[in-house]
Design a protein around this motif. Sequence first.
Motif, PDB file in Angstrom:
ATOM      1  N   SER A   1      -3.211   3.682 -11.507  1.00 14.71           N
ATOM      2  CA  SER A   1      -2.553   2.374 -11.642  1.00 14.71           C
ATOM      3  C   SER A   1      -3.542   1.222 -11.793  1.00 14.71           C
ATOM      4  N   LYS A   2      -4.739   1.340 -11.186  1.00 14.44           N
ATOM      5  CA  LYS A   2      -5.683   0.219 -11.195  1.00 14.44           C
ATOM      6  C   LYS A   2      -7.036   0.571 -11.798  1.00 14.44           C
ATOM      7  N   LYS A   3      -7.230   1.825 -12.146  1.00 14.58           N
ATOM      8  CA  LYS A   3      -8.527   2.298 -12.637  1.00 14.58           C
ATOM      9  C   LYS A   3      -9.651   1.926 -11.661  1.00 14.58           C
ATOM     10  N   VAL A   4      -9.321   2.049 -10.365  1.00 12.59           N
ATOM     11  CA  VAL A   4     -10.292   1.831  -9.285  1.00 12.59           C
ATOM     12  C   VAL A   4     -10.582   3.177  -8.656  1.00 12.59           C
ATOM     13  N   ARG A   5     -11.856   3.507  -8.548  1.00 12.48           N
ATOM     14  CA  ARG A   5     -12.245   4.783  -7.969  1.00 12.48           C
ATOM     15  C   ARG A   5     -12.733   4.570  -6.544  1.00 12.48           C
ATOM     16  N   VAL A   6     -12.093   5.261  -5.581  1.00 17.15           N
ATOM     17  CA  VAL A   6     -12.522   5.208  -4.183  1.00 17.15           C
ATOM     18  C   VAL A   6     -12.767   6.624  -3.694  1.00 17.15           C
ATOM     19  N   ASP A   7     -13.659   6.752  -2.734  1.00 16.28           N
ATOM     20  CA  ASP A   7     -13.952   8.053  -2.146  1.00 16.28           C
ATOM     21  C   ASP A   7     -12.762   8.466  -1.280  1.00 16.28           C
ATOM     22  N   ARG A   8     -12.175   9.604  -1.588  1.00 18.48           N
ATOM     23  CA  ARG A   8     -11.005  10.065  -0.837  1.00 18.48           C
ATOM     24  C   ARG A   8     -11.285  10.186   0.653  1.00 18.48           C
ATOM     25  N   ARG A   9     -12.550  10.497   0.991  1.00 20.29           N
ATOM     26  CA  ARG A   9     -12.896  10.687   2.392  1.00 20.29           C
ATOM     27  C   ARG A   9     -13.044   9.367   3.140  1.00 20.29           C
ATOM     28  N   LYS A  10     -12.978   8.259   2.395  1.00 18.57           N
ATOM     29  CA  LYS A  10     -13.046   6.941   3.035  1.00 18.57           C
ATOM     30  C   LYS A  10     -11.675   6.271   3.102  1.00 18.57           C
ATOM     31  N   ILE A  11     -10.649   7.028   2.746  1.00 13.86           N
ATOM     32  CA  ILE A  11      -9.275   6.554   2.926  1.00 13.86           C
ATOM     33  C   ILE A  11      -8.856   6.975   4.329  1.00 13.86           C
ATOM     34  N   GLU A  12      -8.760   6.002   5.213  1.00 11.43           N
ATOM     35  CA  GLU A  12      -8.690   6.280   6.650  1.00 11.43           C
ATOM     36  C   GLU A  12      -7.245   6.428   7.116  1.00 11.43           C
ATOM     37  N   THR A  13      -6.632   7.498   6.686  1.00  9.87           N
ATOM     38  CA  THR A  13      -5.272   7.785   7.143  1.00  9.87           C
ATOM     39  C   THR A  13      -5.055   9.286   7.178  1.00  9.87           C
ATOM     40  N   ASP A  14      -4.217   9.718   8.099  1.00 10.16           N
ATOM     41  CA  ASP A  14      -3.760  11.103   8.103  1.00 10.16           C
ATOM     42  C   ASP A  14      -2.689  11.242   7.021  1.00 10.16           C
ATOM     43  N   PRO A  15      -2.385  12.456   6.603  1.00 11.26           N
ATOM     44  CA  PRO A  15      -1.282  12.628   5.656  1.00 11.26           C
ATOM     45  C   PRO A  15      -0.012  11.951   6.168  1.00 11.26           C
ATOM     46  N   ILE A  16       0.639  11.196   5.294  1.00 10.00           N
ATOM     47  CA  ILE A  16       1.863  10.477   5.656  1.00 10.00           C
ATOM     48  C   ILE A  16       3.044  11.433   5.502  1.00 10.00           C
ATOM     49  N   LYS A  17       3.845  11.568   6.566  1.00  8.25           N
ATOM     50  CA  LYS A  17       4.906  12.578   6.557  1.00  8.25           C
ATOM     51  C   LYS A  17       6.303  11.995   6.719  1.00  8.25           C
ATOM     52  N   ARG A  18       6.402  10.649   6.685  1.00 11.82           N
ATOM     53  CA  ARG A  18       7.712  10.006   6.785  1.00 11.82           C
ATOM     54  C   ARG A  18       7.786   8.877   5.763  1.00 11.82           C
ATOM     55  N   ILE A  19       9.005   8.575   5.306  1.00 12.63           N
ATOM     56  CA  ILE A  19       9.159   7.411   4.452  1.00 12.63           C
ATOM     57  C   ILE A  19       8.854   6.163   5.290  1.00 12.63           C
ATOM     58  N   GLY A  20       8.443   5.106   4.627  1.00 13.55           N
ATOM     59  CA  GLY A  20       8.152   3.882   5.362  1.00 13.55           C
ATOM     60  C   GLY A  20       7.144   3.016   4.644  1.00 13.55           C
ATOM     61  N   ARG A  21       6.774   1.927   5.309  1.00 15.15           N
ATOM     62  CA  ARG A  21       5.787   0.987   4.792  1.00 15.15           C
ATOM     63  C   ARG A  21       4.513   1.140   5.610  1.00 15.15           C
ATOM     64  N   TYR A  22       3.406   1.288   4.929  1.00 13.38           N
ATOM     65  CA  TYR A  22       2.139   1.551   5.598  1.00 13.38           C
ATOM     66  C   TYR A  22       1.059   0.614   5.060  1.00 13.38           C
ATOM     67  N   GLN A  23       0.080   0.337   5.906  1.00 15.70           N
ATOM     68  CA  GLN A  23      -1.136  -0.350   5.479  1.00 15.70           C
ATOM     69  C   GLN A  23      -2.279   0.651   5.647  1.00 15.70           C
ATOM     70  N   VAL A  24      -2.815   1.076   4.532  1.00 13.42           N
ATOM     71  CA  VAL A  24      -3.806   2.151   4.536  1.00 13.42           C
ATOM     72  C   VAL A  24      -5.213   1.554   4.428  1.00 13.42           C
ATOM     73  N   PRO A  25      -6.044   1.744   5.472  1.00 15.08           N
ATOM     74  CA  PRO A  25      -7.412   1.220   5.421  1.00 15.08           C
ATOM     75  C   PRO A  25      -8.307   2.080   4.525  1.00 15.08           C
ATOM     76  N   ILE A  26      -9.129   1.407   3.701  1.00 14.72           N
ATOM     77  CA  ILE A  26     -10.032   2.109   2.788  1.00 14.72           C
ATOM     78  C   ILE A  26     -11.410   1.471   2.864  1.00 14.72           C
ATOM     79  N   GLY A  27     -12.430   2.298   3.034  1.00 16.23           N
ATOM     80  CA  GLY A  27     -13.801   1.817   2.991  1.00 16.23           C
ATOM     81  C   GLY A  27     -14.299   1.804   1.549  1.00 16.23           C
ATOM     82  N   LEU A  28     -14.735   0.631   1.083  1.00 16.57           N
ATOM     83  CA  LEU A  28     -15.185   0.503  -0.304  1.00 16.57           C
ATOM     84  C   LEU A  28     -16.703   0.492  -0.425  1.00 16.57           C
ATOM     85  N   PHE A  29     -17.353  -0.061   0.593  1.00 15.52           N
ATOM     86  CA  PHE A  29     -18.810  -0.187   0.571  1.00 15.52           C
ATOM     87  C   PHE A  29     -19.238  -0.447   2.005  1.00 15.52           C
ATOM     88  N   GLU A  30     -20.533  -0.578   2.239  1.00 11.53           N
ATOM     89  CA  GLU A  30     -21.002  -0.869   3.603  1.00 11.53           C
ATOM     90  C   GLU A  30     -20.324  -2.136   4.111  1.00 11.53           C
TER      91      GLU A  30
END
Length: 229
Positions: free
Chosen positions: A105-134
Motif C-alpha cells: 500500500s505504501k511501498k515502505v519496507r520495514v523489518d518484520r522482526r521490528k514490528i512489535e506485536t504478537d499475532p492478532i487473533k481478534r477483530i478490532g482496532r490496534y496501534q502497532v509499534p514499529i521500529g524504523l531506525f535507531e
Amino acid sequence: MEVILLADVEHVGLRGDVVSVARGYARNYLLPRRLAEEATAARVAELQKRDTVRARHEAKTAEQAQEIAETLSKTVLRFEVKAGPTGSLFGSVTPTDIADELWNSKKVRVDRRKIETDPIKRIGRYQVPIGLFEDVRVEVNTEVVPEGGELPSEEELAEMAAAERTEEEAAAPEPEAELEEILAEVDAAEAAEAEAAETEAGEAAGAEAEAAEAEPEWRADADAALAEE
C-alpha cells in the motif's frame, strides 16, 4: 533440508524465510500443510531479487526514518479476515502480514522482526509499534475487520470478547473436578507402583527361601564327595 516458509511458523521462522529443517518434519508437516515449499535455487534467487528491490525503500538514515514515520503515523492499515461470531479470527494477522501490507500500500519496507506485536487473533482496532531506525519508532493504526462486514464499536467489541470468555469458562472443566481427577490418577499410579513393588519383593523372598532350602542338600552332597576323596 532447506525450505521456504509460506507462512509464519512458531519457533521456525517467518514467511519468506529460507530455513533448514529435518527432512521428516518438512515431508510430514510443513509441505503437506502448505506451510513451506522446497527451496529450489530458482525460488531462492527470486526471493533474493525481491528483497533487494524492497531494501531500496528501507530507511538508511535517521532523517529518512523520520519521513517514513510521518507517513505511517497517518496511515490506517485494514485487514479483512474471516472471523467467528464473538470476533475470534480463523487464523491471525501476523507481523509478516503487516510488513507486506505496508509494502503493497505504501511501498515502505520495514523489518518484520521490528514490528512489535504478537499475532492478532481478534477483530478490532490496534496501534502497532514499529521500529524504523535507531530510536525512531512509529505506531501504525491497524483495523482488523470481519470479512464482508464493518468493524463494530469499541463497546460491541468488549461485549463480544466478554461473551467469548463466558463460553470458554463454560466449556472448561471445573477446577475442583479437574483437581480430583488428577489426584485420582496419581493415587492409582502410586497404588499400581506399590503393588508392583510388593509383588517383586514377594517373588524375591520366595526365591531366597527356595535357595535356602536347596543349600543343605547341595552342601551335604559336596561334603559326601569330599569324604570319598
